[in-house]
Motif scaffolding. Sequence first.
Motif, short mmCIF file in Angstrom:
data_model
loop_
_atom_site.label_atom_id
_atom_site.label_comp_id
_atom_site.label_asym_id
_atom_site.label_seq_id
_atom_site.Cartn_x
_atom_site.Cartn_y
_atom_site.Cartn_z
N ARG A 1 33.09 44.89 39.23
CA ARG A 1 33.47 44.99 37.82
C ARG A 1 34.93 44.58 37.63
N SER A 2 35.78 45.04 38.52
CA SER A 2 37.21 44.68 38.45
C SER A 2 37.39 43.18 38.58
N GLN A 3 36.61 42.57 39.47
CA GLN A 3 36.71 41.13 39.68
C GLN A 3 36.29 40.37 38.42
N VAL A 4 35.19 40.82 37.79
CA VAL A 4 34.74 40.18 36.55
C VAL A 4 35.84 40.23 35.49
N LEU A 5 36.45 41.39 35.34
CA LEU A 5 37.50 41.55 34.32
C LEU A 5 38.72 40.72 34.66
N SER A 6 39.07 40.66 35.94
CA SER A 6 40.22 39.86 36.36
C SER A 6 39.99 38.38 36.07
N GLU A 7 38.76 37.90 36.33
CA GLU A 7 38.44 36.50 36.09
C GLU A 7 38.47 36.16 34.60
N THR B 1 26.22 48.18 33.80
CA THR B 1 27.48 48.25 33.08
C THR B 1 27.63 46.98 32.26
N LEU B 2 28.53 47.00 31.30
CA LEU B 2 28.73 45.82 30.46
C LEU B 2 29.20 44.64 31.29
N GLU B 3 30.01 44.88 32.30
CA GLU B 3 30.48 43.79 33.15
C GLU B 3 29.31 43.12 33.88
N GLU B 4 28.34 43.92 34.32
CA GLU B 4 27.18 43.36 35.02
C GLU B 4 26.30 42.56 34.06
N LEU B 5 26.15 43.05 32.84
CA LEU B 5 25.34 42.33 31.86
C LEU B 5 26.01 41.03 31.41
N ALA B 6 27.33 40.95 31.58
CA ALA B 6 28.10 39.82 31.05
C ALA B 6 28.42 38.75 32.07
N THR B 7 27.85 38.83 33.27
CA THR B 7 28.14 37.79 34.26
C THR B 7 27.82 36.43 33.68
N LYS B 8 28.65 35.44 33.97
CA LYS B 8 28.62 34.15 33.27
C LYS B 8 27.24 33.49 33.26
#
Length: 385
Positions: A8-14, A364-371
């Motif tokens: 999740r942290s990686q997704v947000l950082s990207e 989580t929202l980060e998982e649902l939002a993967t590109k």
Amino acid sequence: MPTQLNYRSQVLSELGATPEEITELLAYNQNNFNHPKLPPNITFPLASEPHVTEWKRYHAQAQSLGTFTTLRSALVQLQFPIRLGISETENYRAATRQGNPADSMVEATGLELEQPESLQLIIHPTLAGEVPILIAGCRADFIVLVQALSKRNEPVSIPDSMGAIAISGFNNWQRIKKYRTEWETHQEQPVTETEWKAEFQRLIPQKHLYQDFFIILSQGNYSAVNAAELGLDEAEWLLLCLTIRLEHECCHYFTKRVFGSMRNNILDELIADYQGIVAANHNYYRADWFLRFVGLEAFPNYRQGGRLENYCGNPPLSDGAFRILQVLVKQAAQNLEQFNISHIEELKSLENKARLIMFLTSCTLEELATKTGVLLEQMWQRYTM
């Protein structure tokens, strides 16, 4: 778990989030749905909760007496007007907190509706059991019903963006009185008031015996979006709005009953709007509808006044974190649309409709939002194995 947190942290950082914004969003997007306590053999739809039996009786009475007349005699708050300070009066407190009859109370002049004859009560089947639904005849009546049944008859301002409300933990004094009558018939001797008070204390922890859950709906544009914005006929759109609103709230009921959580959070709203949109649109999800509902129809620009700003957390997200949240929401909605198209036939059964809510609430929202949405597909495949 650490690996999920790192991902999740990686997704947000990207997405360009600063370390401070990552910390904010990790906390805001934390999944609070309580999956581990689910029984392994759970099946849907669930049996209805006990209060539904009483509301079915109201529904039957309403066929001859009218909905408002029936409910006014059953729900004591409807026997009082909306008036500043009324909740602090001795009589109001005695009626709503102690169950004293309001018939002779000077303050009990009755709730006034503009269209009392248009008030509807339906018992709606859901995956989590049947739910009583009140549908107000007009916006003004929705407001006073919300004020009476959730704001202690005080003239509290109801925002224009609110088109529905779920009333949970509502103390139904009529059910308490019926409990007392049944209890007294099983006693060998006449019951004193002191004995009833002792029994009442034993009743209090058993909330399922006297607390109700029901939903109040308004009729009007969903999320302040009008028919012209979607290229639809107005009458058709208003019917769709009612369906979206109804199924949205019933999804919240599902998460509350099954997972013990119903939050003011954008993940909850994303899942609930998904359920509303597919119910209104022949099982197909429209990401563009949802993005317009939350103010992101012109992404990357955000429309001030959009629904998304109602779900900024407490304390609210910083401006930078809110901008990253917009990206997450947009990508998650688009991924959900593609997922829905890929599994449209599979998701028509009741079993899989329930399974999808359970699956989405495990993410989580980060998982649902993967590109690419690949992770979403992989997680679904693992979930349904």
